[in-house]
Design a protein around this motif. Structure first.
Motif, PDB file in Angstrom:
ATOM      1  N   GLU A  97     -79.775   0.952 -48.771  1.00  0.00           N
ATOM      2  CA  GLU A  97     -79.824  -0.479 -48.487  1.00  0.00           C
ATOM      3  C   GLU A  97     -78.581  -0.976 -47.755  1.00  0.00           C
ATOM      4  OE1 GLU A  97     -82.547  -2.157 -48.797  1.00  0.00           O
ATOM      5  OE2 GLU A  97     -83.482  -0.362 -49.634  1.00  0.00           O
ATOM      6  N   GLU A  98     -77.681  -0.066 -47.403  1.00  0.00           N
ATOM      7  CA  GLU A  98     -76.520  -0.456 -46.612  1.00  0.00           C
ATOM      8  C   GLU A  98     -76.929  -0.681 -45.167  1.00  0.00           C
ATOM      9  OE1 GLU A  98     -73.599   2.579 -47.112  1.00  0.00           O
ATOM     10  OE2 GLU A  98     -73.253   2.129 -49.224  1.00  0.00           O
ATOM     11  N   THR A  99     -76.273  -1.628 -44.524  1.00  0.00           N
ATOM     12  CA  THR A  99     -76.568  -1.906 -43.118  1.00  0.00           C
ATOM     13  C   THR A  99     -76.120  -0.742 -42.257  1.00  0.00           C
ATOM     14  OG1 THR A  99     -76.368  -4.293 -43.430  1.00  0.00           O
ATOM     15  CG2 THR A  99     -76.111  -3.472 -41.188  1.00  0.00           C
ATOM     16  N   CYS A 100     -76.993  -0.336 -41.348  1.00  0.00           N
ATOM     17  CA  CYS A 100     -76.703   0.756 -40.426  1.00  0.00           C
ATOM     18  C   CYS A 100     -76.382   0.216 -39.030  1.00  0.00           C
ATOM     19  CB  CYS A 100     -77.909   1.700 -40.352  1.00  0.00           C
ATOM     20  SG  CYS A 100     -77.696   3.117 -39.260  1.00  0.00           S
ATOM     21  N   THR A 117     -81.061  -1.865 -42.128  1.00  0.00           N
ATOM     22  CA  THR A 117     -80.551  -0.879 -43.084  1.00  0.00           C
ATOM     23  C   THR A 117     -81.048   0.533 -42.758  1.00  0.00           C
ATOM     24  OG1 THR A 117     -82.428  -1.072 -44.595  1.00  0.00           O
ATOM     25  CG2 THR A 117     -80.612  -2.653 -44.882  1.00  0.00           C
ATOM     26  N   LYS A 119     -82.535  -7.121 -43.754  1.00  0.00           N
ATOM     27  CA  LYS A 119     -81.935  -7.695 -44.958  1.00  0.00           C
ATOM     28  C   LYS A 119     -81.370  -9.091 -44.729  1.00  0.00           C
ATOM     29  CE  LYS A 119     -78.049  -5.880 -46.468  1.00  0.00           C
ATOM     30  NZ  LYS A 119     -77.033  -4.860 -46.877  1.00  0.00           N
TER      31      LYS A 119
END
Length: 499
Positions: free
Chosen positions: A155-158, A176, A359
């Motif tokens: 769920e981390e932004t890429c 993400t 997100k």
């Protein structure tokens, strides 16, 4: 489900000798690709880059961009791809908004970099023409090619990809690792690529479609072939030279490719599928390409949806004019005033829900709240779904014109105007009127040799549409557009208010 960096690592392990990237004389296998990515990742770590830090990339559509994309993903940082077609002022705004720690850039964009007002800790030149800059090239000599193995949460932004800004300031869309994974799986359901598929990387890499092209290629086991110049002649030459199987082309580019295909009579047996989207694809264009033996498939999506939401395939000619069916997740049509779901066939706002939905907007809680409601992304697009589940796009709701209680969707009027010989392109907006609230006005760009008049345009439209759907016509030398070539209707509305 695994983070983006794993896409490449696993393909490199499974298909080490498969060609991954082709650019001019450069040919890189998946093993080499992964090694180069790891070396850049170790360079970033040696510079103290931490998870969540932004790294901007102002590079051409070529193989170094791909290497940077995966290296940034593997260390848990966030890629900020910058649209080099924009003005230096627009780019400065994006950089100031995202506040990247590092900026990688090609020498061709040095003037833009020099003009930036935002403080950036380090600016790294990537290439000089077709060659790597010596200082950047040293990374592939001095740094290890082993996996960095940084733990990444899905769920981390890429990536932070900026929207096209057709209604004002662009917004940074936070995509993400999970978004990119699910978007890739969705596109696999629709396109079913063969192992070793050779894809022409013709979509700009700063756009979400380009980002998805890079992220999907390892899972698809595809070879990405880069082209120096996006020009119809070069594209078809490259298709022949590199045995290209699939490519993406915006409708405007397809229009330019068609005359050569028709005049030359040349066959391109390797070319199996063409994909298009981003703006309406005329039915006549689809039929012409299909008749020539090149299936033309159409997708609908948004940056906030990590690319595609629905997909239409040319073999489904019974539903030509639609943008196909939902790939994954959920979709419905609602009344934008009541939020109630509408039955099949009625026009309303398209809303979607699923693991591909972004997100939120970067540092913009209010804008996020306006479009993300209970997990549903409100696209702002007007459309309808038929009984069989096919989606039809009508227009942008923000562009809808309300004239004396009647609704006018500009896209419908523009399609009719574009039927006229001598019309290059047209845009329809609503202009304020004290009696009718708004009147529909067309701004028309005509060919230099055309003697088309306002009366010609009005008579043509009134013979096919209700008269209230177009009441004014103004000829204009060119339509205002953004760096992606999309018409800026808010600029036309501003111009109309100032008259």
């Amino acid at each position: 489900m695994y983070p983006v960096g794993e896409f490449l690592r696993r393909r490199a392990d499974f298909s080490p000798n498969l060609e991954a990237l082709v650019s001019n004389e450069t040919r890189i296998t998946y093993r080499e690709y992964n090694h180069r990515v790891n070396q850049v990742a170790h360079y970033l770590l040696s510079e103290g880059v931490e998870k969540g830090e932004r790294i901007a990339v102002l590079c051409a559509t070529d193989h170094p961009f791909c290497t940077l994309f995966y290296a940034i993903a593997k260390v848990g940082a966030i890629l900020v791809p910058i649209n080099y077609r924009l003005t230096s002022t627009e780019i400065d705004w994006m950089v100031e908004s995202s506040k990247p720690r590092f900026l990688f850039y090609d020498e061709a964009f040095s003037n833009i970099v020099d003009s930036l007002s935002t403080d950036i800790e380090k600016k790294i030149k990537v290439s000089i023409g077709d060659e790597l800059d010596p200082s950047f090239g040293q990374i592939f000599t001095f740094y290890p090619d082993t996996e960095p193995y940084i733990e990444i949460d899905m769920e981390e932004t890429c990536v932070i990809t900026f929207t096209s800004g057709t209604t004002g300031k662009p917004k940074g869309v936070c995509t993400t690792h999970a978004n990119l994974y699910h978007a890739t799986i969705a596109s696999m359901l629709a396109t079913q690529p063969a192992y070793g598929n050779r894809q022409l990387a013709s979509a700009p890499l700063f756009h979400i479609s380009g980002v998805c092209t890079i992220s999907a290629a390892p899972l698809f086991a595809s070879t990405l072939v880069f082209i120096p110049h996006i020009h119809p002649a070069y594209i078809l030459d490259m298709v022949e030279k590199e045995n290209i199987n699939t490519l993406f082309a915006a409708p405007s580019l397809l229009h330019l490719m068609l005359p050569r295909l028709l005049k030359s009579g040349q066959d391109f047996p390797s070319l199996k599928e063409i994909y298009s989207g981003g703006s309406p694809v005329p039915e006549s264009l689809i039929k012409q390409f299909d008749a020539l033996g090149y299936p033309l498939n159409v997708g609908y999506g948004a940056t906030e949806c990590t690319g595609g939401v629905t997909f239409w395939q040319s073999r489904d000619m019974d539903h030509i004019g639609s943008v196909g069916k939902l790939l994954v997740g959920e979709i419905k049509i609602i009344d934008p005033e009541t939020n109630q779901e509408l039955p099949p066939g009625l026009i309303g706002e398209i809303v979607v829900k699923g693991p591909f939905v972004f997100k939120g907007y970067w540092n913009d809680f209010e804008a996020t709240r306006n479009v993300l409601k209970k997990g549903w992304f409100h696209t702002g697009d007007a459309g309808k779904i038929d009984e069989e589940g096919y989606l039809y796009i009508v227009d942008r709701y923000k562009d809808m014109i309300a004239t004396s209680g009647e609704k006018v969707f500009p896209a419908e009027v523009e399609a009719v105007i574009n039927q006229l010989d001598g019309v290059v392109e047209a845009a329809v907006i609503g202009v304020p009127d004290p009696v009718w609230s708004e009147l529909a006005r067309a701004y028309v760009v005509k060919a230099p040799e055309s003697d088309l008049t306002e009366t010609d345009v009005l008579e043509h439209c009134h013979s096919r549409l209700a008269k209230y759907k177009l009441t004014q016509v103004q000829f204009i030398d060119q339509l205002p557009k953004n760096g992606m070539g999309k018409v800026l209707k808010y600029a036309l509305r501003k111009q109309a208010r100032q008259e």
